[in-house]
Design an enzyme around this catalytic site. Structure first.
Site, mmCIF file in Angstrom:
data_model
loop_
_atom_site.group_PDB
_atom_site.id
_atom_site.type_symbol
_atom_site.label_atom_id
_atom_site.label_comp_id
_atom_site.label_asym_id
_atom_site.label_seq_id
_atom_site.Cartn_x
_atom_site.Cartn_y
_atom_site.Cartn_z
ATOM 1 N N TRP A 131 -58.789 -23.994 -0.752
ATOM 2 C CA TRP A 131 -59.666 -22.660 -0.552
ATOM 3 C C TRP A 131 -59.461 -21.854 -1.337
ATOM 4 O O TRP A 131 -58.415 -21.504 -2.863
ATOM 5 C CB TRP A 131 -59.181 -21.494 0.799
ATOM 6 C CG TRP A 131 -57.051 -21.736 0.638
ATOM 7 C CD1 TRP A 131 -56.465 -21.989 1.645
ATOM 8 C CD2 TRP A 131 -56.584 -20.021 -0.027
ATOM 9 N NE1 TRP A 131 -55.173 -21.165 0.791
ATOM 10 C CE2 TRP A 131 -54.900 -20.573 0.045
ATOM 11 C CE3 TRP A 131 -57.412 -19.062 -0.381
ATOM 12 C CZ2 TRP A 131 -54.258 -19.862 -0.265
ATOM 13 C CZ3 TRP A 131 -56.294 -18.214 -0.850
ATOM 14 C CH2 TRP A 131 -55.617 -18.303 -0.994
ATOM 15 N N GLU A 183 -46.325 -11.803 -6.153
ATOM 16 C CA GLU A 183 -47.191 -12.320 -6.505
ATOM 17 C C GLU A 183 -48.165 -12.193 -8.264
ATOM 18 O O GLU A 183 -47.849 -13.203 -9.109
ATOM 19 C CB GLU A 183 -48.085 -12.615 -5.928
ATOM 20 C CG GLU A 183 -48.030 -13.167 -4.007
ATOM 21 C CD GLU A 183 -47.205 -14.694 -4.440
ATOM 22 O OE1 GLU A 183 -47.862 -15.453 -4.754
ATOM 23 O OE2 GLU A 183 -47.120 -14.857 -2.737
ATOM 24 N N GLU A 209 -50.502 -21.216 -6.893
ATOM 25 C CA GLU A 209 -49.638 -19.830 -6.257
ATOM 26 C C GLU A 209 -50.026 -18.649 -6.901
ATOM 27 O O GLU A 209 -50.386 -17.717 -6.465
ATOM 28 C CB GLU A 209 -48.509 -19.615 -7.447
ATOM 29 C CG GLU A 209 -47.548 -20.805 -6.200
ATOM 30 C CD GLU A 209 -46.792 -19.431 -5.214
ATOM 31 O OE1 GLU A 209 -46.947 -18.639 -4.967
ATOM 32 O OE2 GLU A 209 -45.992 -20.108 -4.324
ATOM 33 N N HIS A 233 -53.213 -16.376 -4.736
ATOM 34 C CA HIS A 233 -52.478 -15.354 -3.701
ATOM 35 C C HIS A 233 -51.679 -14.342 -4.964
ATOM 36 O O HIS A 233 -52.313 -13.219 -4.073
ATOM 37 C CB HIS A 233 -50.320 -15.650 -3.894
ATOM 38 C CG HIS A 233 -50.133 -16.822 -3.353
ATOM 39 N ND1 HIS A 233 -49.797 -17.712 -2.934
ATOM 40 C CD2 HIS A 233 -51.253 -18.176 -3.176
ATOM 41 C CE1 HIS A 233 -49.324 -18.850 -2.722
ATOM 42 N NE2 HIS A 233 -50.731 -19.288 -2.221
ATOM 43 N N GLU A 268 -39.550 -20.007 -1.788
ATOM 44 C CA GLU A 268 -40.786 -20.479 -0.944
ATOM 45 C C GLU A 268 -40.371 -20.565 0.671
ATOM 46 O O GLU A 268 -41.849 -19.214 1.151
ATOM 47 C CB GLU A 268 -41.171 -22.330 -1.398
ATOM 48 C CG GLU A 268 -41.613 -22.256 -2.780
ATOM 49 C CD GLU A 268 -42.422 -21.549 -3.101
ATOM 50 O OE1 GLU A 268 -43.638 -21.176 -2.362
ATOM 51 O OE2 GLU A 268 -43.160 -21.503 -4.399
ATOM 52 N N THR A 283 -41.024 -16.524 0.975
ATOM 53 C CA THR A 283 -42.633 -15.501 1.014
ATOM 54 C C THR A 283 -43.369 -16.066 2.407
ATOM 55 O O THR A 283 -44.245 -15.683 2.250
ATOM 56 C CB THR A 283 -42.804 -15.971 0.050
ATOM 57 O OG1 THR A 283 -42.979 -17.542 -0.617
ATOM 58 C CG2 THR A 283 -42.535 -15.584 -1.820
ATOM 59 N N ASP A 285 -49.787 -21.786 2.378
ATOM 60 C CA ASP A 285 -49.605 -22.900 1.080
ATOM 61 C C ASP A 285 -47.701 -21.877 0.105
ATOM 62 O O ASP A 285 -47.019 -23.244 0.079
ATOM 63 C CB ASP A 285 -49.740 -21.491 0.115
ATOM 64 C CG ASP A 285 -51.457 -21.823 -0.548
ATOM 65 O OD1 ASP A 285 -51.816 -22.592 0.331
ATOM 66 O OD2 ASP A 285 -52.478 -21.852 -1.518
ATOM 67 N N GLU A 286 -47.378 -21.870 0.893
ATOM 68 C CA GLU A 286 -45.589 -21.084 0.328
ATOM 69 C C GLU A 286 -45.021 -22.130 1.377
ATOM 70 O O GLU A 286 -43.619 -22.912 0.950
ATOM 71 C CB GLU A 286 -44.935 -19.582 0.939
ATOM 72 C CG GLU A 286 -46.290 -18.584 0.569
ATOM 73 C CD GLU A 286 -45.590 -18.296 -1.241
ATOM 74 O OE1 GLU A 286 -45.760 -19.350 -1.559
ATOM 75 O OE2 GLU A 286 -46.294 -17.387 -1.608
ATOM 76 N N HIS A 293 -45.270 -25.646 -0.586
ATOM 77 C CA HIS A 293 -44.456 -25.532 -1.112
ATOM 78 C C HIS A 293 -42.490 -25.690 -1.456
ATOM 79 O O HIS A 293 -41.976 -25.613 -2.160
ATOM 80 C CB HIS A 293 -44.320 -24.252 -3.033
ATOM 81 C CG HIS A 293 -45.881 -23.651 -2.735
ATOM 82 N ND1 HIS A 293 -46.181 -23.062 -2.920
ATOM 83 C CD2 HIS A 293 -46.807 -25.049 -2.478
ATOM 84 C CE1 HIS A 293 -47.879 -23.108 -3.660
ATOM 85 N NE2 HIS A 293 -48.265 -24.828 -3.514
HETATM 86 FE FE LIG Z 1 -44.604 -19.781 -3.548
HETATM 87 FE FE LIG Z 2 -46.989 -17.295 -3.550
#
Ligand SMILES: [Fe+2]
Ligand SMILES: [Fe+2]
Length: 329
Positions: free
Chosen positions: A33, A76, A111, A114, A164, A167, A196-197, A200
């Protein structure tokens, strides 16, 4: 062999698996995305109506919420600091372009979306002072950070595994609060970022799992070191315009605690999760020093939980230049 040379060997050994890690934990650029997917489309005829609706819904969100979202966004946006730090870790070859620098660059690319997305949302919301936010962001990047890991890959992977997940928790909570206030679009934005976090987090904690298999005592000592000195937040040096370095961090952190986005008990939960994930209790063949570190680590979450119970968060929000109180509830 020195502990540093062994670390370099372990990093080289893991580097052979980088392509697999990239495939498993990162998403191809053409498929992932992009910020625009969740924002009003500025090419569309209905852009202004969509923005108007976004701004109306944003009016219901409370003061601490905005402070927290701004602080998260600035954190971020300081991504250049994190990329340059990781590029300097032992075993990451920036100039040689080895597997690890490839990982760091691809992770950075993910990242980067974000801060981009949150920044555009804040700009459209009309609830915050963008210029003040931009000054803070520039300060934070200029101030850099020191997370106490040195160039040690083991300590750095403990840090990133922890961060990660931290967040993930905070973006996910912001998403839940936005939903409670009827802001489904902002809720979706934060949910996507939280996803996403989590990916990760899985990646970095897998790196640590793999290191535990080949160098358990040293990996454990690095984990213990990081927990003992405490994980500092990437926005530790946060300041507002005209203020001293670090002066805004505690107040921002209080806002986040007050609305339950990220609390001292979350910190303890993350530590406990990492201890379980890496199966610290079951490690075998440790040196005497590492055995002692394990004893210390296993008791640490309970000890820290007791300390965190005694923490008192001020009941009133501190006023920030980022958010004009008259504009929020
Ligand atoms: Fe992150
Ligand atoms: Fe992030």
């Amino acid at each position: 062999m020195s502990t540093k040379n062994i670390r370099l060997e372990v990093m080289q050994f893991l580097e052979n698996k980088i392509d697999g890690f990239v495939d498993q934990y990162l998403i191809p650029i053409e498929k992932i995305w992009q910020p625009t997917d969740f924002l009003p489309n500025s090419e569309s005829e209905t852009f202004f109506e969509e923005v108007k609706e976004l701004r109306e819904i944003a009016k219901d969100l409370p003061y601490d919420f905005w402070v927290t979202l701004v602080g998260d966004t600035i954190t971020e946006e300081a991504l250049p600091t994190y990329e340059s730090w990781l590029m300097d870790v032992d075993g990451v070859g920036q100039v040689e372009q080895n597997g690890w620098s490839k990982w760091v660059r691809q992770w950075t690319g993910e990242e980067n979306r974000h801060g981009d997305l949150l920044n555009k949302y804040l700009y459209l919301s009309g609830r915050v002072n963008m210029r003040e936010i931009e000054i803070t962001t520039q300060h934070l990047i200029a101030d850099g950070f020191d997370i106490g890991t040195g160039r040690d890959p083991y300590k750095n992977f403990v840090y990133t595994s922890f961060q990660e997940l931290a967040t993930y928790i905070s973006h996910n909570r912001v998403s839940q609060i936005a939903k409670q206030y009827g802001d489904n679009k902002l809720s979706k934005i934060c949910k996507m970022i939280a996803g996403d976090e989590m990916r990760h987090h899985h990646a970095y904690s897998e790196f640590v799992t793999q290191i535990f298999k080949v160098d358990p005592s040293e990996m454990l000592l690095a984990f213990n070191y990081m927990m003992k000195q405490k994980i500092v937040m990437p926005a530790q040096f946060l300041r507002e315009s005209g203020e001293k370095i670090s002066s805004a961090f505690l107040n921002f952190s209080d806002s986040a605690q007050r609305i339950g986005v990220y609390t001292a008990s979350d910190y303890v939960d993350i530590m406990q999760k990492l201890i379980e994930k890496w199966e610290i209790e079951k490690l075998s063949g440790l040196t005497d020093e590492a055995e002692k570190a394990r004893d210390y680590l296993m008791k640490l979450p309970a000890r820290m939980a007791k300390v965190s119970e005694r923490l008192v968060i001020p009941a009133e929000s501190q006023v920030f230049k980022w958010v004009e109180p008259a504009l929020t509830r």
